[in-house]
Design an enzyme around this catalytic site. Sequence first.
Site, PDB file in Angstrom:
ATOM      1  N   CYS A   2       0.889  -1.176   0.106  1.00  0.00           N
ATOM      2  CA  CYS A   2       0.008   0.006   0.110  1.00  0.00           C
ATOM      3  C   CYS A   2       0.971   1.413  -0.114  1.00  0.00           C
ATOM      4  CB  CYS A   2      -0.944  -0.011   1.203  1.00  0.00           C
ATOM      5  SG  CYS A   2      -1.985  -1.356   1.565  1.00  0.00           S
ATOM      6  N   ARG A  27       3.790   0.538  -6.351  1.00  0.00           N
ATOM      7  CA  ARG A  27       3.729  -0.704  -5.370  1.00  0.00           C
ATOM      8  C   ARG A  27       2.848  -1.671  -5.585  1.00  0.00           C
ATOM      9  NH1 ARG A  27       6.390   1.996  -1.161  1.00  0.00           N
ATOM     10  NH2 ARG A  27       5.096   0.809   0.446  1.00  0.00           N
ATOM     11  N   TRP A  73      -3.547  -2.603  -1.547  1.00  0.00           N
ATOM     12  CA  TRP A  73      -3.443  -3.736  -2.119  1.00  0.00           C
ATOM     13  C   TRP A  73      -3.960  -4.544  -1.014  1.00  0.00           C
ATOM     14  CZ3 TRP A  73      -0.393  -8.582  -1.256  1.00  0.00           C
ATOM     15  CH2 TRP A  73      -0.024  -8.951  -2.384  1.00  0.00           C
ATOM     16  N   ASN A  99      -1.011   0.890   6.037  1.00  0.00           N
ATOM     17  CA  ASN A  99      -0.170  -0.087   5.430  1.00  0.00           C
ATOM     18  C   ASN A  99       0.043  -1.112   6.481  1.00  0.00           C
ATOM     19  OD1 ASN A  99       1.074  -1.567   3.386  1.00  0.00           O
ATOM     20  ND2 ASN A  99       2.868   0.147   3.680  1.00  0.00           N
ATOM     21  N   GLY A 100      -0.422  -2.370   6.265  1.00  0.00           N
ATOM     22  CA  GLY A 100       0.164  -3.306   6.934  1.00  0.00           C
ATOM     23  C   GLY A 100      -1.121  -4.552   7.531  1.00  0.00           C
ATOM     24  N   GLU A 480      15.871 -17.707 -11.942  1.00  0.00           N
ATOM     25  CA  GLU A 480      15.540 -16.335 -12.290  1.00  0.00           C
ATOM     26  C   GLU A 480      14.747 -16.090 -13.703  1.00  0.00           C
ATOM     27  OE1 GLU A 480      15.101 -14.203 -10.406  1.00  0.00           O
ATOM     28  OE2 GLU A 480      14.880 -12.295 -11.448  1.00  0.00           O
ATOM     29  N   LYS A 484      11.032 -14.569 -13.965  1.00  0.00           N
ATOM     30  CA  LYS A 484      10.655 -13.412 -14.864  1.00  0.00           C
ATOM     31  C   LYS A 484       9.505 -13.567 -15.877  1.00  0.00           C
ATOM     32  CE  LYS A 484      12.139 -10.795 -12.748  1.00  0.00           C
ATOM     33  NZ  LYS A 484      12.672 -11.343 -11.822  1.00  0.00           N
ATOM     34  N   GLU A 487       6.026 -14.234 -13.850  1.00  0.00           N
ATOM     35  CA  GLU A 487       5.411 -12.939 -13.202  1.00  0.00           C
ATOM     36  C   GLU A 487       5.020 -11.871 -14.077  1.00  0.00           C
ATOM     37  OE1 GLU A 487       7.734 -10.811 -10.145  1.00  0.00           O
ATOM     38  OE2 GLU A 487       9.696 -11.509 -11.227  1.00  0.00           O
ATOM     39  N   HIS A 503      15.482 -36.789 -14.477  1.00  0.00           N
ATOM     40  CA  HIS A 503      14.751 -37.235 -13.393  1.00  0.00           C
ATOM     41  C   HIS A 503      13.264 -36.843 -13.217  1.00  0.00           C
ATOM     42  CE1 HIS A 503      18.626 -38.532 -12.119  1.00  0.00           C
ATOM     43  NE2 HIS A 503      19.095 -37.646 -12.419  1.00  0.00           N
ATOM     44  N   LYS A 602       5.186  -4.669  -5.532  1.00  0.00           N
ATOM     45  CA  LYS A 602       6.702  -4.638  -5.581  1.00  0.00           C
ATOM     46  C   LYS A 602       7.226  -4.897  -4.262  1.00  0.00           C
ATOM     47  CE  LYS A 602      10.615  -3.476  -7.210  1.00  0.00           C
ATOM     48  NZ  LYS A 602      11.188  -4.466  -8.241  1.00  0.00           N
TER      49      LYS A 602
HETATM   50  C1  AGP Z   1      11.027 -10.592  -8.323  1.00  0.00           C
HETATM   51  O1  AGP Z   1      10.824 -10.180  -9.741  1.00  0.00           O
HETATM   52  C2  AGP Z   1       9.622 -10.312  -7.292  1.00  0.00           C
HETATM   53  N1  AGP Z   1       9.019  -9.297  -7.766  1.00  0.00           N
HETATM   54  C3  AGP Z   1       9.665 -10.795  -6.095  1.00  0.00           C
HETATM   55  O2  AGP Z   1      10.004 -11.990  -6.118  1.00  0.00           O
HETATM   56  C4  AGP Z   1      10.772 -10.325  -5.379  1.00  0.00           C
HETATM   57  O3  AGP Z   1      11.904 -10.587  -5.496  1.00  0.00           O
HETATM   58  C5  AGP Z   1      10.548 -10.817  -3.648  1.00  0.00           C
HETATM   59  O4  AGP Z   1       9.308 -10.161  -3.289  1.00  0.00           O
HETATM   60  C6  AGP Z   1      11.618 -10.127  -2.845  1.00  0.00           C
HETATM   61  O5  AGP Z   1      11.513  -8.891  -2.915  1.00  0.00           O
HETATM   62  P1  AGP Z   1      12.679  -7.939  -1.904  1.00  0.00           P
HETATM   63  O6  AGP Z   1      13.914  -8.414  -2.696  1.00  0.00           O
HETATM   64  O7  AGP Z   1      12.141  -6.728  -1.962  1.00  0.00           O
HETATM   65  O8  AGP Z   1      12.974  -8.605  -0.512  1.00  0.00           O
END
Ligand code: AGP
Length: 607
Positions: A2, A27, A73, A99-100, A480, A484, A487, A503, A602
């Site tokens: 948020c 965010r 959010w 936020n929380g 990784e 990418k 997501e 396997h 984010k």
């Molecule tokens: C990565 O592309 C994602 N947005 C997500 O996995 C992110 O890496 C994860 O939430 C950790 O975030 P941070 O590095 O801010 O702790």
Amino acid sequence: MCGIIGYSGQRDVAPLLIAGLKRMEYRGYDSAGIAVNNKDLRVVKDAGKVSNLEQLVRGASVKGNCGIGHTRWATHGAPNQTNAHPHTDEEQTIALAHNGIIENYSSLRHELGRTGHRFVTDTDTEVIAHLIEEFYEGDLPRAVLKALRVVRGTYGLAIVSKHHPGMVVAARLGSPMVIGHGHGENFLASDPAAFLSMTRDVTYLEDGEIAVLTPERVEYRTLSDEPIDKKLEQITYDIAAIEKGGFAHFMLKEICEQPQTVADSMRGRLLPEEGAVKFGGMATAREILSDAKRVVFLGCGTSWHAGLVGEYLFEELAGIPCEVEYSSEFRYRSPILEPGTAVFAISQSGETADTLAAVREARRHGAPVFGVCNVVGSTIARETDAGVYIHAGPEIGVASTKAFTSQITVLFMLALQMGRSRRVGAGRGRELVQHLKDIPQKISRILATRERVETIAHHYRDSRNFLYLGRGLNFPVALEGALKLKEISYVHAEGYPAAEMKHGPIALIDRDMPVVFIATRDGTYEKVVSNIEEVRARGGRVLAIATEGDTEIQSRVDEVVYVPETDPLLTPLLTVVPLQLLAYYMAVHRGCDVDQPRNLAKSVTVE
Ligand code: AGP
């Protein structure tokens, strides 16, 4: 997660709040709202984008010089107009943005309901407004403190009351809250980007503190109502850094920034003549690290992948046993952290709830914890014993790209520093430092071929499943690359150690399951080529990430994207770049919301 903004001063507050919320859209959110505290308290909010809220605010002609804003959010209650923040008490004398997560909200609602309070939303947040109303006896900060003593959970809060025109109260426990200091005006936000165009002078609220803002001053108190002073700091990055700079999306901008950001991560930290590195913020930690017998990396998502690369680097250069833990798993196990264990918490945002909790768990066990963070002044950065900022600049795209390569750059330098005090000689050190210095221009060379990656993405745009395979240091890169793609293009992709394909996953191979191999010239190259043959023999299509000059591989695969040669320990900094671009162009071809992919935020500040 948020976004929160608050203001008290001379300006017309409604457009200021809207502009601030726009600066925090990255965010991730699903509804937005503002409250303006003039002679009366006006709340305008709705589900959907800030641009939608902006129209509503214009129509409502909301005037005033003090107010708060919020992008939500959803964690409790559907994303709709009722559940959007700000929330109020029944008489609309108090409005607040949160936020929380309030963990004991249902018992509090029950208690308050028994004394006649009526709730209109499905949110946890609303209970705080009713608590403040319950405790209010003419002093807003005091009523806030009383309310916060009975809630459990996490909060970043901004609160206004019609009985206190010109006052905004901020509070934090577990969610970021930054105070901006102006002349005759003051600001608060969960992200300083929201007010950076108006002031760079900031203070950071710590957990268990509140701030009381009026146009003339800011007062700070602890939850036990003790007055405290805070140090004024300066934000150095520019608004331009959080604009798109001519690129179609923040993500592409940030992928293309990597030559610069990787260079920034090593700036002032290399000692080429000695073949060594130095860190300002780790001087005291140096002895701890040189005596360490074991290293544990903590992280989530991309940061967890960076930890996997770190594990290879620390074991190879420093000869120290390492483990990489998902923060969310570590914090609920009974981890064994015997003396001599050093813990590294890797987090771009520095606010990820699971990693923050894992840091606190590690410290509770008495282990020294070092942060590898990007956001200066973030909670994880401030709760660790010491740390190294990765200096990648604000990362706006939800999919992490430049932060990943900067995390690896810092982890490489940390591993080299430990290695040089153990078993890496000056000669090898000088060689590695030189290879590292060459990385930025090698990334630039890969970026110069990005149209080729776009063409490949066009070929594969209708594929619904991918397999990403790599060995050694390129296994985490395969993970990784798969993340990418998942997501931002919503295409399923799985990363695997290349040898593991036999396997199980090899049963999946057919024309409709493209396989991405990271097949750079290193100690496992021949083995990877055998794996490629196994895929091709079953009619699979193969895209290889290979080393420049390797013409032999072309006859064995369908597509090749080349990366320049470098030391094998540094290949992840290069091999990840084509995979970032592949995911980006797949998402663009599929018409996805690249910078704000569905369901993602984010910074995941909830568990
Ligand atoms: C990565 O592309 C994602 N947005 C997500 O996995 C992110 O890496 C994860 O939430 C950790 O975030 P941070 O590095 O801010 O702790």
